[in-house]
Design a protein around this motif. Sequence first.
Motif, PDB file in Angstrom:
ATOM      1  N   LEU A   1       7.120  -9.819 -10.102  1.00  0.00           N
ATOM      2  CA  LEU A   1       7.133  -8.411  -9.718  1.00  0.00           C
ATOM      3  C   LEU A   1       7.038  -7.515 -10.949  1.00  0.00           C
ATOM      4  CD1 LEU A   1      10.002  -8.475  -7.044  1.00  0.00           C
ATOM      5  CD2 LEU A   1       7.556  -8.913  -6.739  1.00  0.00           C
ATOM      6  N   ASP A   2       6.158  -6.559 -10.869  1.00  0.00           N
ATOM      7  CA  ASP A   2       6.025  -5.536 -11.896  1.00  0.00           C
ATOM      8  C   ASP A   2       6.868  -4.336 -11.458  1.00  0.00           C
ATOM      9  OD1 ASP A   2       5.356  -3.540 -13.653  1.00  0.00           O
ATOM     10  OD2 ASP A   2       3.180  -3.773 -13.428  1.00  0.00           O
ATOM     11  N   ARG A   3       7.992  -4.104 -12.137  1.00  0.00           N
ATOM     12  CA  ARG A   3       8.898  -3.028 -11.725  1.00  0.00           C
ATOM     13  C   ARG A   3       8.261  -1.654 -11.816  1.00  0.00           C
ATOM     14  NH1 ARG A   3      15.010  -4.376 -13.897  1.00  0.00           N
ATOM     15  NH2 ARG A   3      15.268  -6.370 -12.770  1.00  0.00           N
ATOM     16  N   SER A   4       7.238  -1.524 -12.635  1.00  0.00           N
ATOM     17  CA  SER A   4       6.582  -0.222 -12.768  1.00  0.00           C
ATOM     18  C   SER A   4       5.549   0.007 -11.669  1.00  0.00           C
ATOM     19  CB  SER A   4       5.901  -0.110 -14.133  1.00  0.00           C
ATOM     20  OG  SER A   4       4.812  -1.024 -14.233  1.00  0.00           O
ATOM     21  N   ALA A   5       5.258  -1.041 -10.898  1.00  0.00           N
ATOM     22  CA  ALA A   5       4.239  -0.924  -9.852  1.00  0.00           C
ATOM     23  C   ALA A   5       4.865  -0.357  -8.578  1.00  0.00           C
ATOM     24  CB  ALA A   5       3.626  -2.291  -9.577  1.00  0.00           C
ATOM     25  N   THR A   6       4.454   0.843  -8.221  1.00  0.00           N
ATOM     26  CA  THR A   6       4.988   1.516  -7.034  1.00  0.00           C
ATOM     27  C   THR A   6       3.848   2.147  -6.257  1.00  0.00           C
ATOM     28  OG1 THR A   6       7.022   2.035  -8.252  1.00  0.00           O
ATOM     29  CG2 THR A   6       6.631   3.243  -6.216  1.00  0.00           C
ATOM     30  N   PRO A   7       3.840   1.996  -4.937  1.00  0.00           N
ATOM     31  CA  PRO A   7       2.776   2.607  -4.135  1.00  0.00           C
ATOM     32  C   PRO A   7       2.879   4.130  -4.130  1.00  0.00           C
ATOM     33  CG  PRO A   7       3.966   0.896  -2.906  1.00  0.00           C
ATOM     34  CD  PRO A   7       4.769   1.203  -4.131  1.00  0.00           C
ATOM     35  N   GLN A   8       1.870   4.774  -3.585  1.00  0.00           N
ATOM     36  CA  GLN A   8       1.926   6.217  -3.366  1.00  0.00           C
ATOM     37  C   GLN A   8       3.114   6.536  -2.458  1.00  0.00           C
ATOM     38  OE1 GLN A   8      -1.937   7.690  -1.965  1.00  0.00           O
ATOM     39  NE2 GLN A   8      -2.864   5.831  -2.768  1.00  0.00           N
TER      40      GLN A   8
ATOM     41  N   ASN B   1       0.072  -3.070 -11.015  1.00  0.00           N
ATOM     42  CA  ASN B   1      -0.782  -1.879 -11.049  1.00  0.00           C
ATOM     43  C   ASN B   1      -2.125  -2.288 -11.627  1.00  0.00           C
ATOM     44  OD1 ASN B   1       0.640   0.323  -9.981  1.00  0.00           O
ATOM     45  ND2 ASN B   1       1.874   0.496 -11.839  1.00  0.00           N
ATOM     46  N   ARG B   2      -3.189  -1.974 -10.924  1.00  0.00           N
ATOM     47  CA  ARG B   2      -4.524  -2.277 -11.421  1.00  0.00           C
ATOM     48  C   ARG B   2      -5.370  -1.031 -11.277  1.00  0.00           C
ATOM     49  NH1 ARG B   2      -7.330  -7.734  -9.646  1.00  0.00           N
ATOM     50  NH2 ARG B   2      -5.726  -8.446 -11.119  1.00  0.00           N
ATOM     51  N   ASN B   3      -5.900  -0.553 -12.398  1.00  0.00           N
ATOM     52  CA  ASN B   3      -6.696   0.683 -12.407  1.00  0.00           C
ATOM     53  C   ASN B   3      -5.913   1.833 -11.785  1.00  0.00           C
ATOM     54  OD1 ASN B   3      -8.897  -0.748 -13.520  1.00  0.00           O
ATOM     55  ND2 ASN B   3      -9.600  -1.352 -11.473  1.00  0.00           N
ATOM     56  N   ASP B   4      -4.635   1.923 -12.179  1.00  0.00           N
ATOM     57  CA  ASP B   4      -3.743   2.985 -11.691  1.00  0.00           C
ATOM     58  C   ASP B   4      -3.539   2.933 -10.182  1.00  0.00           C
ATOM     59  OD1 ASP B   4      -3.390   4.052 -14.259  1.00  0.00           O
ATOM     60  OD2 ASP B   4      -5.247   5.202 -14.090  1.00  0.00           O
ATOM     61  N   SER B   5      -3.705   1.746  -9.600  1.00  0.00           N
ATOM     62  CA  SER B   5      -3.524   1.585  -8.162  1.00  0.00           C
ATOM     63  C   SER B   5      -2.588   0.406  -7.905  1.00  0.00           C
ATOM     64  CB  SER B   5      -4.877   1.350  -7.478  1.00  0.00           C
ATOM     65  OG  SER B   5      -4.706   1.150  -6.092  1.00  0.00           O
ATOM     66  N   PHE B   6      -1.696   0.559  -6.938  1.00  0.00           N
ATOM     67  CA  PHE B   6      -0.732  -0.492  -6.608  1.00  0.00           C
ATOM     68  C   PHE B   6      -1.404  -1.594  -5.797  1.00  0.00           C
ATOM     69  CE2 PHE B   6       2.101  -2.393  -3.492  1.00  0.00           C
ATOM     70  CZ  PHE B   6       3.146  -2.841  -4.276  1.00  0.00           C
ATOM     71  N   ARG B   7      -0.997  -2.830  -6.089  1.00  0.00           N
ATOM     72  CA  ARG B   7      -1.488  -3.962  -5.307  1.00  0.00           C
ATOM     73  C   ARG B   7      -0.356  -4.969  -5.109  1.00  0.00           C
ATOM     74  NH1 ARG B   7      -7.023  -7.022  -6.809  1.00  0.00           N
ATOM     75  NH2 ARG B   7      -7.724  -4.927  -6.226  1.00  0.00           N
ATOM     76  N   ALA B   8      -0.174  -5.411  -3.882  1.00  0.00           N
ATOM     77  CA  ALA B   8       0.769  -6.482  -3.564  1.00  0.00           C
ATOM     78  C   ALA B   8      -0.032  -7.657  -3.023  1.00  0.00           C
ATOM     79  CB  ALA B   8       1.796  -6.028  -2.534  1.00  0.00           C
ATOM     80  N   ARG B   9       0.356  -8.867  -3.426  1.00  0.00           N
ATOM     81  CA  ARG B   9      -0.419 -10.062  -3.051  1.00  0.00           C
ATOM     82  C   ARG B   9       0.524 -11.160  -2.595  1.00  0.00           C
ATOM     83  NH1 ARG B   9      -2.736 -14.641  -5.880  1.00  0.00           N
ATOM     84  NH2 ARG B   9      -4.895 -15.035  -5.234  1.00  0.00           N
ATOM     85  N   ILE B  10       0.305 -11.678  -1.379  1.00  0.00           N
ATOM     86  CA  ILE B  10       1.053 -12.814  -0.860  1.00  0.00           C
ATOM     87  C   ILE B  10       0.060 -13.942  -0.623  1.00  0.00           C
ATOM     88  CG2 ILE B  10       2.596 -13.676   0.944  1.00  0.00           C
ATOM     89  CD1 ILE B  10       2.144 -10.018   0.897  1.00  0.00           C
ATOM     90  N   ARG B  11       0.334 -15.090  -1.205  1.00  0.00           N
ATOM     91  CA  ARG B  11      -0.571 -16.239  -1.069  1.00  0.00           C
ATOM     92  C   ARG B  11       0.245 -17.446  -0.623  1.00  0.00           C
ATOM     93  NH1 ARG B  11      -2.000 -20.786  -3.974  1.00  0.00           N
ATOM     94  NH2 ARG B  11      -4.209 -21.392  -3.936  1.00  0.00           N
ATOM     95  N   TRP B  12      -0.251 -18.136   0.400  1.00  0.00           N
ATOM     96  CA  TRP B  12       0.445 -19.359   0.792  1.00  0.00           C
ATOM     97  C   TRP B  12      -0.536 -20.471   1.133  1.00  0.00           C
ATOM     98  CZ3 TRP B  12       0.164 -15.093   3.899  1.00  0.00           C
ATOM     99  CH2 TRP B  12      -0.138 -15.242   5.249  1.00  0.00           C
TER     100      TRP B  12
END
Length: 223
Positions: free
Chosen positions: A124-131, A164-175
Amino acid sequence: MPAKPEPDESSAPSPTAAALLLRLLRRERSRVSAALHDEAGQLLTAAGLELELARADALDRGAESMAAQIGAASTRMEDAFTRIRSLSYETHPDPVSKFGFSLALEQAVDRAKRRFGGRLTARLDRSATPQNNLVGPIYEIVTAAMDIALEEIYSSQVSFSTLNRNDSFRARIRWTTKGGTAIIDEKVQLGVSDAIQEIARSRGVESSVRWDRRCARIVELYG
Protein backbone atom coordinates in the motif's frame (compact mmCIF):
# COMPACT_ATOMS: atom_id res chain seq x y z
CA MET A 1 -4.56 -19.57 -21.26
CA PRO A 2 -8.29 -20.33 -21.45
CA ALA A 3 -10.23 -17.93 -23.64
CA LYS A 4 -12.12 -15.29 -21.72
CA PRO A 5 -15.87 -16.07 -21.89
CA GLU A 6 -18.18 -13.64 -23.62
CA PRO A 7 -20.14 -11.43 -21.17
CA ASP A 8 -23.53 -12.65 -20.05
CA GLU A 9 -25.48 -9.57 -19.01
CA SER A 10 -28.07 -11.64 -17.14
CA SER A 11 -25.40 -12.85 -14.68
CA ALA A 12 -24.76 -9.42 -13.13
CA PRO A 13 -27.01 -7.18 -11.07
CA SER A 14 -28.23 -3.92 -12.57
CA PRO A 15 -26.68 -0.68 -11.28
CA THR A 16 -29.93 0.03 -9.42
CA ALA A 17 -29.87 -3.40 -7.76
CA ALA A 18 -26.18 -3.02 -6.89
CA ALA A 19 -26.79 0.38 -5.30
CA LEU A 20 -29.70 -1.03 -3.31
CA LEU A 21 -27.59 -3.94 -2.06
CA LEU A 22 -24.87 -1.52 -0.93
CA ARG A 23 -27.42 0.62 0.95
CA LEU A 24 -28.87 -2.44 2.66
CA LEU A 25 -25.39 -3.65 3.59
CA ARG A 26 -24.45 -0.24 5.00
CA ARG A 27 -27.65 -0.11 7.06
CA GLU A 28 -27.01 -3.59 8.45
CA ARG A 29 -23.41 -2.72 9.32
CA SER A 30 -24.64 0.41 11.10
CA ARG A 31 -27.10 -1.64 13.15
CA VAL A 32 -24.49 -4.23 14.12
CA SER A 33 -21.86 -1.61 14.94
CA ALA A 34 -24.27 0.31 17.16
CA ALA A 35 -25.36 -2.87 18.93
CA LEU A 36 -21.76 -3.84 19.64
CA HIS A 37 -20.59 -0.40 20.75
CA ASP A 38 -23.66 1.00 22.50
CA GLU A 39 -25.25 -2.13 23.94
CA ALA A 40 -22.66 -4.88 24.43
CA GLY A 41 -19.86 -2.40 25.10
CA GLN A 42 -21.80 -0.52 27.78
CA LEU A 43 -22.84 -3.76 29.49
CA LEU A 44 -19.25 -4.97 29.60
CA THR A 45 -18.06 -1.60 30.92
CA ALA A 46 -20.64 -1.69 33.72
CA ALA A 47 -19.75 -5.29 34.58
CA GLY A 48 -16.06 -4.39 34.64
CA LEU A 49 -16.69 -1.52 37.08
CA GLU A 50 -18.68 -3.84 39.36
CA LEU A 51 -15.84 -6.35 39.33
CA GLU A 52 -13.34 -3.65 40.28
CA LEU A 53 -15.55 -2.56 43.18
CA ALA A 54 -15.84 -6.18 44.31
CA ARG A 55 -12.06 -6.60 44.11
CA ALA A 56 -11.48 -3.46 46.17
CA ASP A 57 -14.00 -4.67 48.75
CA ALA A 58 -12.28 -8.07 48.95
CA LEU A 59 -8.93 -6.36 49.55
CA ASP A 60 -10.44 -4.23 52.33
CA ARG A 61 -11.68 -7.42 53.98
CA GLY A 62 -8.28 -9.05 53.69
CA ALA A 63 -9.52 -11.67 51.23
CA GLU A 64 -6.50 -11.41 48.96
CA SER A 65 -7.11 -14.77 47.25
CA MET A 66 -10.64 -13.75 46.33
CA ALA A 67 -9.41 -10.33 45.18
CA ALA A 68 -6.90 -12.04 42.87
CA GLN A 69 -9.64 -14.17 41.32
CA ILE A 70 -11.86 -11.14 40.79
CA GLY A 71 -8.90 -9.28 39.28
CA ALA A 72 -8.32 -12.11 36.81
CA ALA A 73 -12.01 -12.04 35.84
CA SER A 74 -11.78 -8.27 35.43
CA THR A 75 -8.81 -8.69 33.08
CA ARG A 76 -10.74 -11.17 30.95
CA MET A 77 -13.66 -8.74 30.91
CA GLU A 78 -11.36 -5.98 29.64
CA ASP A 79 -10.06 -8.32 26.92
CA ALA A 80 -13.64 -9.02 25.87
CA PHE A 81 -14.42 -5.30 25.81
CA THR A 82 -11.35 -4.64 23.64
CA ARG A 83 -12.52 -7.27 21.17
CA ILE A 84 -16.06 -5.88 21.12
CA ARG A 85 -14.69 -2.39 20.46
CA SER A 86 -12.55 -3.76 17.61
CA LEU A 87 -15.58 -5.51 16.11
CA SER A 88 -17.60 -2.30 16.31
CA TYR A 89 -14.87 -0.57 14.28
CA GLU A 90 -14.82 -3.43 11.75
CA THR A 91 -18.57 -3.18 11.22
CA HIS A 92 -18.69 0.61 11.15
CA PRO A 93 -20.81 1.66 8.13
CA ASP A 94 -18.40 4.39 7.05
CA PRO A 95 -14.85 3.60 8.29
CA VAL A 96 -13.32 6.00 5.77
CA SER A 97 -14.98 9.04 7.35
CA LYS A 98 -14.06 7.78 10.82
CA PHE A 99 -10.42 6.80 10.23
CA GLY A 100 -9.46 8.28 6.85
CA PHE A 101 -8.93 6.34 3.61
CA SER A 102 -5.36 5.09 4.17
CA LEU A 103 -5.88 3.94 7.76
CA ALA A 104 -9.26 2.35 7.03
CA LEU A 105 -7.72 0.44 4.11
CA GLU A 106 -4.74 -0.68 6.20
CA GLN A 107 -7.10 -1.94 8.90
CA ALA A 108 -9.15 -3.85 6.31
CA VAL A 109 -5.98 -5.48 4.94
CA ASP A 110 -4.79 -6.38 8.46
CA ARG A 111 -8.14 -8.03 9.23
CA ALA A 112 -7.99 -9.98 5.97
CA LYS A 113 -4.45 -11.17 6.75
CA ARG A 114 -5.55 -12.40 10.17
CA ARG A 115 -8.41 -14.32 8.57
CA PHE A 116 -6.56 -15.77 5.59
CA GLY A 117 -2.89 -15.77 6.65
CA GLY A 118 -0.28 -16.06 3.93
CA ARG A 119 -2.79 -16.14 1.08
CA LEU A 120 -2.82 -12.33 1.03
CA THR A 121 0.09 -10.05 0.22
CA ALA A 122 -0.33 -6.29 0.14
CA ARG A 123 1.69 -3.26 -0.92
CA LEU A 124 0.00 0.00 0.00
CA ASP A 125 1.17 3.47 -0.92
CA ARG A 126 -0.01 5.68 1.95
CA SER A 127 0.19 8.75 -0.26
CA ALA A 128 -2.18 7.20 -2.80
CA THR A 129 -5.69 8.55 -2.23
CA PRO A 130 -8.64 8.69 -4.63
CA GLN A 131 -10.51 11.87 -5.50
CA ASN A 132 -12.67 13.07 -2.63
CA ASN A 133 -15.95 12.01 -4.22
CA LEU A 134 -14.60 8.49 -4.90
CA VAL A 135 -12.93 7.74 -1.56
CA GLY A 136 -15.93 5.99 0.00
CA PRO A 137 -17.04 4.08 -3.12
CA ILE A 138 -13.52 2.84 -3.90
CA TYR A 139 -13.02 1.66 -0.32
CA GLU A 140 -16.30 -0.29 -0.45
CA ILE A 141 -15.50 -1.88 -3.82
CA VAL A 142 -11.88 -2.69 -2.92
CA THR A 143 -12.84 -4.43 0.32
CA ALA A 144 -15.70 -6.31 -1.37
CA ALA A 145 -13.47 -7.48 -4.24
CA MET A 146 -10.73 -8.50 -1.80
CA ASP A 147 -13.22 -10.56 0.22
CA ILE A 148 -14.50 -12.21 -2.98
CA ALA A 149 -10.95 -13.10 -4.02
CA LEU A 150 -10.03 -14.53 -0.62
CA GLU A 151 -13.24 -16.46 -0.11
CA GLU A 152 -13.40 -18.02 -3.58
CA ILE A 153 -12.91 -21.74 -3.02
CA TYR A 154 -10.41 -22.17 -5.89
CA SER A 155 -8.40 -19.04 -5.08
CA SER A 156 -4.81 -19.79 -4.04
CA GLN A 157 -2.97 -16.47 -3.75
CA VAL A 158 -4.24 -12.90 -3.57
CA SER A 159 -2.22 -9.71 -3.94
CA PHE A 160 -3.45 -6.17 -3.40
CA SER A 161 -1.75 -2.86 -4.07
CA THR A 162 -2.45 0.85 -4.29
CA LEU A 163 -0.37 3.48 -6.05
CA ASN A 164 -0.42 6.86 -7.74
CA ARG A 165 0.30 6.73 -11.45
CA ASN A 166 0.38 9.92 -13.52
CA ASP A 167 -1.24 11.76 -10.60
CA SER A 168 -4.11 9.26 -10.64
CA PHE A 169 -5.06 6.70 -7.99
CA ARG A 170 -5.08 3.02 -8.87
CA ALA A 171 -6.03 -0.01 -6.76
CA ARG A 172 -5.25 -3.52 -8.02
CA ILE A 173 -6.49 -6.88 -6.73
CA ARG A 174 -5.05 -9.99 -8.37
CA TRP A 175 -5.83 -13.58 -7.52
CA THR A 176 -4.69 -16.84 -9.00
CA THR A 177 -6.80 -19.95 -9.35
CA LYS A 178 -5.68 -23.48 -8.50
CA GLY A 179 -5.53 -25.42 -11.75
CA GLY A 180 -6.40 -22.42 -13.92
CA THR A 181 -9.70 -20.76 -14.68
CA ALA A 182 -10.85 -23.67 -16.82
CA ILE A 183 -11.90 -25.63 -13.74
CA ILE A 184 -14.40 -22.95 -12.67
CA ASP A 185 -17.81 -22.70 -14.23
CA GLU A 186 -17.74 -19.85 -16.77
CA LYS A 187 -21.01 -18.37 -15.51
CA VAL A 188 -19.55 -18.14 -12.02
CA GLN A 189 -16.48 -16.33 -13.36
CA LEU A 190 -18.58 -13.88 -15.31
CA GLY A 191 -21.01 -13.37 -12.45
CA VAL A 192 -18.23 -12.33 -10.07
CA SER A 193 -16.40 -10.13 -12.57
CA ASP A 194 -19.51 -8.46 -13.94
CA ALA A 195 -20.90 -7.90 -10.44
CA ILE A 196 -17.74 -6.05 -9.42
CA GLN A 197 -17.86 -3.91 -12.55
CA GLU A 198 -21.57 -3.18 -12.16
CA ILE A 199 -21.11 -2.10 -8.55
CA ALA A 200 -18.20 0.13 -9.61
CA ARG A 201 -20.27 1.62 -12.43
CA SER A 202 -23.20 2.28 -10.11
CA ARG A 203 -20.85 4.20 -7.78
CA GLY A 204 -19.19 6.22 -10.55
CA VAL A 205 -15.86 4.38 -10.35
CA GLU A 206 -13.92 3.44 -13.48
CA SER A 207 -12.80 -0.20 -13.39
CA SER A 208 -11.43 -3.05 -15.46
CA VAL A 209 -11.42 -6.84 -15.03
CA ARG A 210 -9.11 -9.08 -17.04
CA TRP A 211 -7.12 -12.34 -16.96
CA ASP A 212 -3.34 -12.55 -17.40
CA ARG A 213 -1.17 -15.28 -18.92
CA ARG A 214 -1.06 -17.20 -15.66
CA CYS A 215 -4.84 -17.42 -15.52
CA ALA A 216 -4.99 -14.87 -12.71
CA ARG A 217 -7.95 -12.55 -12.50
CA ILE A 218 -7.09 -8.85 -12.09
CA VAL A 219 -9.47 -6.14 -10.92
CA GLU A 220 -8.32 -2.54 -11.18
CA LEU A 221 -10.10 0.56 -9.92
CA TYR A 222 -9.18 4.09 -10.97
CA GLY A 223 -9.85 7.34 -9.20
